[in-house]
Design an enzyme around this catalytic site. Structure first.
Site, PDB file in Angstrom:
ATOM      1  N   LYS A 126       0.723  -1.249   0.179  1.00 41.81           N
ATOM      2  CA  LYS A 126       0.039  -0.114   0.041  1.00 41.81           C
ATOM      3  C   LYS A 126       0.937   1.235  -0.051  1.00 41.81           C
ATOM      4  O   LYS A 126       0.784   2.197  -0.682  1.00 41.81           O
ATOM      5  CB  LYS A 126      -1.048   0.069   1.366  1.00 41.81           C
ATOM      6  CG  LYS A 126      -1.896   1.012   1.216  1.00 41.81           C
ATOM      7  CD  LYS A 126      -2.777   1.130   2.290  1.00 41.81           C
ATOM      8  CE  LYS A 126      -2.076   1.693   3.670  1.00 41.81           C
ATOM      9  NZ  LYS A 126      -2.925   1.776   4.947  1.00 41.81           N
TER      10      LYS A 126
ATOM     11  N   ASP B 245      -6.696   0.621   0.636  1.00 39.45           N
ATOM     12  CA  ASP B 245      -6.749   0.930   2.007  1.00 39.45           C
ATOM     13  C   ASP B 245      -8.043   0.307   2.259  1.00 39.45           C
ATOM     14  O   ASP B 245      -8.737  -0.008   1.339  1.00 39.45           O
ATOM     15  CB  ASP B 245      -6.517   2.266   2.589  1.00 39.45           C
ATOM     16  CG  ASP B 245      -7.672   3.280   2.113  1.00 39.45           C
ATOM     17  OD1 ASP B 245      -8.467   2.929   1.218  1.00 39.45           O
ATOM     18  OD2 ASP B 245      -7.509   4.388   2.754  1.00 39.45           O
TER      19      ASP B 245
END
Ligand code: SF4
Length: 120
Positions: A29, A47
């Site tokens: 991420k 996310d």
């Protein structure tokens, strides 16, 4: 991390997701955020907001992981829009499509939303 950046990357933060992930403490991420925000690459950081909103809207179907969601999204969103789409999905999830109680009554996406259609 700083030592590795100096030693392995000539003191330059890499722009490729795979290389960024070699840095200690940098997961997929974070690597995608850096590639997208710093280098404007077509990288989609997933996310909790991106994951949830994508699933509710129907951009993904029964996704099992952030990586699966990422792969689905980058397959269908035009490359030049991916960095923007990342922020659209996050902000929509943070302020409108809330986890516990989505604010469908003020949402502009009801006509396209799988979750909303099922609720009716
Ligand atoms: S209609 Fe409701 S569930 Fe669908 S995206 Fe909007 S807020 Fe989320």
């Amino acid at each position: 991390m700083a030592q590795m950046l100096v030693k392995d990357f000539d003191s330059i933060v890499p722009d490729k997701v795979d290389e960024l992930q070699k840095l200690p403490g940098v997961g997929r991420k974070t690597a995608n955020v850096i590639a997208s925000v710093v280098y404007d690459k077509p990288a989609m950081a997933v996310d909790t907001h991106v994951f949830r909103v994508s699933e509710r809207l129907g951009l993904t179907t029964a996704s099992k992981s952030p990586l699966q969601t990422e792969r689905e999204l980058v397959k269908y969103i035009p490359e030049e829009l991916i960095p923007k789409a990342h922020h659209w999905l996050i902000l929509h999830g943070r302020y409108v499509c809330l986890a516990r109680k989505p604010k469908c009554e003020i949402c502009g996406l009801t006509a396209f939303c799988r979750y909303f259609a099922k609720k009716l």
